[in-house]
Design an enzyme around this catalytic site. Structure first.
Site, PDB file in Angstrom:
ATOM      1  CE  LYS A  78      -3.838   2.008   2.705  1.00  0.00           C
ATOM      2  NZ  LYS A  78      -4.738   1.794   3.851  1.00  0.00           N
ATOM      3  CB  SER A 153      -7.991   3.983   3.199  1.00  0.00           C
ATOM      4  OG  SER A 153      -7.175   3.291   4.082  1.00  0.00           O
ATOM      5  CB  SER A 177      -8.467   1.128   6.022  1.00  0.00           C
ATOM      6  OG  SER A 177      -9.131   2.350   6.210  1.00  0.00           O
TER       7      SER A 177
END
Lengths: 486, 94, 481
Positions: A78, A153, A177
């Protein structure tokens, strides 16, 4: 052999047995990434050349009989994890030009295991969002339905794993998330206990809630990577000095006798009927496997979303103050004075949701409001944590839905922030209490995946993983691949 | 939430907000704050605030040893404006 | 500034840099004078993703200080973020302590010149990180930021507003300066910024209880400046109030060139610091066993040493305080007294007088003194055994300082031995009396002041070496007739 559909465990075995090489696997996945990037937008940066180098090195090591269980396995990180020499943007214009001068501890650990980084995944800007629609680089689309969100997210990471672009994606979870996008994309997402995985190098959103974790196809694969990711880090003061158990060895723990708590408040209004149907079916599988179901009540859990939306913005308003155009990041052109430099660099660098949260956080910490908002929220936080603790005196694991509904349409919830915030209603509690939690696929609603959430006691990662694994041996929801990505 | 309040918060947070955008921020902040206002009804007289999710842990201490070396060139590679090793900002008058 | 109508109220906030090798939250060096940003690592620069880890030595030093000022050490103290934007503050917040500082209420006793003592309350002392430095010259339209200093550990010592004059404030500041150096927790180097003081000054009509509005004068880095700044500020405030105005609560800077304080434009707006507990750090635990172990390492403190000097050597409280202003000075004095036990008061006077004056003249510390305790003891012995007079000894001192020789060598080579033979002195007196008939007559007629004339003349005639006591006695007799 469609290498991209193999589990991480199977890939590891294949690499070790020299059935195929890491170079072959890496090349294949890089090609898939590139092919699907226009539709999915799952990645922000692709690191092809260095990936091929790392793959070749891994093959060399394996050929000499060296390496470990993760050597040569590709991954994506990420874009919130600092990766040395590689652009790290947090999906923000503020860091569009930022090349990290160091590796996050998580990145360094997995690199040391010989894993091969293919690129950095797209996300909500600074991890603030539940749909991956706030990214400076455009939204990520759900591989199950390109008109729908993947969740956030960690939308890019979840979409990448779902679309079989990589067998592992790192991710972070502050209010859901990892788990929420895992549910919406039909993959397995794991958030460890707070303090289990080092936060050093993980760009901070809300320091007392953030935790790094895994996105994989199965719990078995998660166990393999988590075993390497977890552990004490002296550079993180909130990192806990607890030995890391062998999560892989513990996967086959028998389930019988396990007490599962159904949180009454999770099954009240707002839960989509299809979702409830799938979750209850999953619970019946657990019963069949010998677990006992009990109802528990956590009445203060209803306040977890408001409490979170005080604490998280407060912490982030302070964490993001370092982005000022002086030492790194976006700097406004021709500032006329210092105030102008700050205001325009930050005004231009941050998107609307980030600005909204910074302002909310600034407000709730400000003189006159601190007690009514921040202190109050932290007190409610303790109430919630106490309730969980109470529940765990009666049960071993809590279960329920991960999200209220399946993936919603892009743009459908962006008008009012509160509507978006309510997506986190089932997940936030675990962050407030620092508990480990995960989401595993448990069915579909109109061809869109749904997730079952498991929440455990502090440092009970092994228990959760084995419970998830037991379910995944009985069912095949987690093996489904979105049409077009087989 | 009045426009003045939004402007003052934005100023504290050093965020430039367009005049045109102010009403939208006003609206969202008002709605968020009313939403979190629900916290008021919680009975919290008996509890203390929880700043960390893991209770009972205390700060680890690091031995007083210097291990860092001068890497300013590497770090300043990301800096927008540097001169003679210093980070530059518009002149500040004290 | 002794004013019948107005009372001055002063509180001091002292920032002392702790003498740790590495910074409070990172493993960067703390040494002064490195090239710009050579000692600023990722943590100090506030890079994305970095985290603070607390330096053990900073905690030990803070506890040492707390024990030395008889304060309660807080068993669980908390770091809090003080949020504001300034270029020398890379994270946009300073890690400090707010509601739960590591050191709670204590006190420090000060001795004033007139011998009176006063107890100044210490509200609290806490740990925090220092900010970087801004340079404003030579960069055109820019200011340059050097973050080497960012992250250096500080202890902020907050006094109660107990001081009532600039003198008291300086005495307190000097005492704290002495203490932190005794404890070896701070080098006290004010030129390098290791020890800085902010003064909160207000005035009120004598007899009122309510405190006046105070102004904060920041970054005073010398005792002289503190004194002058307070004097100026008190006069300024009284002036404002007497002309019907109101004193503003503001931050001011002292301009040593102009000798005045002025408002700090850039920090004028009231800052809402939005303190909250730093979520990246856990509460700092200090238990009884740790406190006991730190207590065991405390040296003899200035007050203890001064009390010992006063009782063992019969010194006044004030003199004892001056001699114990630094460990090195006290050690020097005690070394002199060990060699020269006859008259500790004489030793004290010489250490505080001639020796200190010589050190000040050359701008050196006692450690670099050109005259060691043994040689000074030797000189003092020659005074008490009558070889030389006190006055001549000063001449000898200068020669010893310059040449490195001991007392006897200098006395011999310069012929400084005093004349204590009564016959010789009488001869000199007779000679002077003989050539001064007019003065003699006037003296005998009642002009007592002329005694000094005769003393001076006899001293001149004897090359300054007449034993003063004997001279006085013999001269009185002879002049009387």
């Amino acid at each position: 052999m469609s290498l991209h559909t193999l589990s991480l465990k199977r890939l590891a075995a294949g690499l070790r047995a020299r059935e195929f090489s890491s170079v072959e696997l890496t090349r294949l996945l890089l090609a898939r990434i590139e092919a699907h990037q226009p539709q999915l937008n799952a990645l922000i940066s692709q690191t092809g050349p260095s990936a091929m180098q790392a793959a070749a090195a891994a093959d060399g090591l394996l050929a000499r009989g060296g390496g470990g269980p993760l050597t040569g396995i590709p991954l994506v990180h990420k874009d919130i994890f600092c990766t040395e020499g590689v652009r790290t943007t947090c999906a923000s214009r503020m860091l569009d030009n930022f090349v990290a001068p160091y590796d996050a501890t998580v990145v360094a650990k997995l690199k040391a295991e010989g894993m091969v980084m293919l690129g950095k995944t797209n996300m909500d800007e600074f991890a603030m969002g539940s749909s991956n629609e706030t990214s400076f680089y455009g939204p990520v689309r759900n591989p199950w339905n390109l008109k729908r969100v993947p969740g956030g997210s960690s939308g890019g990471s979840a979409a990448a794993v779902a679309a079989r672009l990589a067998p592992f994606a790192s991710a972070t979870d502050t209010g859901g998330s990892i788990r929420q996008p895992a549910a919406l994309c039909g993959v397995t997402g794991f958030k460890p206990t707070y303090g289990r995985v080092s936060r050093y190098g993980m760009i901070a959103f809300a320091s007392s809630l953030d935790q790094g974790g895994t996105l994989t196809v199965s719990a078995e694969d998660a166990a393999l990577v988590l075993r390497a990711m977890a552990g004490f880090d002296p550079r993180d003061s909130t990192s806990v000095e607890q030995p890391v158990p062998d999560y892989v060895a513990g996967l086959d723990q028998p389930l019988s006798g396990m007490k599962i708590g159904l949180v009454r408040e999770f099954f009240e209004k707002g839960l989509d009927p299809d979702n409830e149907r799938c979750v209850r079916a999953a619970l019946r599988v657990y019963e069949k496997l010998g677990a006992k179901l009990l109802e528990v009540s956590l009445p203060n859990l209803a306040l977890s979303v408001p409490a979170y939306y005080v604490v998280a913005p407060a912490e982030c308003s302070s964490n993001l103050a370092r982005f000022d155009g002086v030492r790194f990041g976006h700097r406004a052109k021709d500032p006329k004075d210092l105030m102008d430099l700050y205001k325009r660099s930050r005004g231009e660098g941050f998107g609307a949701e980030v600005k909204r949260r910074i302002m909310t956080g600034t407000y709730v910490l400000s003189a006159g409001y601190y007690d009514a908002f921040y202190i109050k929220a932290q007190k409610v936080r303790r109430l919630i944590a106490n309730e969980f603790e109470q529940a765990f005196t009666q049960v071993d694991v809590l279960m329920g839905p991960t999200t209220p509904t399946a993936a919603f349409e892009l743009g459908s919830k962006t008008a009012d922030p509160i509507t978006m915030y309510l997506n986190d209603i089932y997940t936030i509690g675990a962050n407030l209490a620092g508990l480990p939690a995960m989401s595993i696929p448990c069915g579909f609603s109109q061809d869109l995946p749904l997730g079952l959430q498991l929440i455990g006691r502090h440092f009970a990662e092994g228990r959760l993983l084995s419970a998830a694994h037991a379910y995944q041996r009985e069912t095949d929801w987690h093996t489904r691949v979105p049409p077009g990505y087989e | 939430m009045t426009p003045e309040q939004i402007a003052s918060i934005a100023h504290l947070a050093r965020l430039a907000i367009d005049e045109a955008e102010l009403p939208r921020y006003q609206e969202s902040l008002a709605s968020i704050l009313s939403f979190v206002g629900d916290l008021e009804r919680a009975q919290t007289q008996e509890v203390s605030p929880m700043a960390h999710p893991l209770t009972g842990l205390v700060q680890r201490l690091r031995p007083d040893v210097v291990t860092e070396t001068d890497a300013h060139e590497l770090y300043q590679a990301n800096a927008p404006q540097v001169a003679a090793g210093l980070y530059l900002v518009p002149k500040v008058i004290e | 500034m002794n004013n019948e109508t107005w009372e001055t109220v002063i509180g001091l906030e002292i920032h002392a840099q702790l003498a740790t090798k590495s910074k409070i939250f990172s493993a960067s060096a703390t040494t002064y004078g490195a090239p710009p940003n050579a000692q600023a690592n990722l943590v100090d620069l506030g890079y994305p993703g970095v985290l603070p880890v607390l330096n053990q030595a900073a905690v030990t030093m803070a506890v040492k200080f707390g024990l030395a000022v008889s304060a309660q050490v807080t068993p669980l103290s908390v770091f809090a973020r003080k949020n504001y934007f300034y270029p020398d503050l890379p994270k946009g917040y300073q890690i400090s302590q707010y509601e739960l500082p590591i050191v709670a209420r204590g006190h420090m006793d000060i001795v004033l010149e007139d011998g009176t003592t006063k107890r100044v309350g210490i509200t609290r002392a806490h740990l925090e990180e220092d900010a970087g430095k801004s340079l404003h010259e030579g960069l055109g339209a820019s200011s340059g930021i050097d973050l080497n200093r960012a992250g250096t550990p500080l202890i902020e010592i907050v006094s109660e507003p107990d001081m009532r004059s600039a003198r008291e404030a300086v005495a307190y500041m000097k005492k704290i300066h002495t203490l932190v150096r005794y404890l070896e927790i701070c080098d006290g180097n004010m030129q390098e910024g290791s020890f800085r003081c902010d003064a909160n000054v207000s005035v009120r009509r004598r007899g009122t209880e309510k405190l006046g509005t105070r102004a904060e004068i920041k970054n005073l880095n010398s005792f002289r400046f503190v004194e002058k700044a307070i004097h100026f500020e008190v006069a300024r405030q009284i002036d404002i109030i007497e002309s019907g105005g109101k004193v503003l609560q503001e931050t001011r800077l002292y301009d040593p060139d102009k000798g005045e304080t002025r408002s700090m434009r850039s920090k004028e707006e009231a800052n809402d610091y939005r303190y909250f507990p730093d979520p990246d750090l856990l509460p700092v635990a200090v238990d009884a066993a740790f406190i006991a172990s730190v207590r065991a390492t405390l040296p003899e403190l200035p007050d203890e040493k001064a009390a010992r000097y006063a009782s063992a050597f019969g010194l006044s409280a004030y003199d004892a305080a001056v001699l114990t202003a630094s460990r090195e000075l006290g050690d020097y004095f005690e070394a002199v007294v060990r060699e020269f036990r006859e008259d500790p008061k004489l030793a004290a006077n010489w250490v505080m007088g001639e020796l200190s004056a010589a050190l000040n003249r050359e701008g050196i510390e006692i450690g670099a003194s050109k005259l060691g305790p043994a040689r000074l003891a030797g000189l003092l012995r020659r005074i008490t055994d009558g070889t030389i007079s006190g006055k001549i000894a000063k001449e000898a001192f200068e020669a010893m300082w310059a040449s490195g020789e001991d007392a006897d060598a200098v006395i011999a080579s310069k012929g400084l031995t005093q004349i204590s033979d009564p016959a010789a002195i009488e001869r000199a007196i007779d000679e002077v009396m003989a050539r001064s008939p007019g003065q003699l007559a006037d003296y005998r007629a009642g002009k007592d002041k002329l005694f000094g004339y005769f003393v001076g003349q006899v001293m001149k005639a004897t090359g300054g070496k007449a034993n003063p006591a004997q001279l006085n006695e013999l001269l009185k007799k002879k002049l009387a007739g």
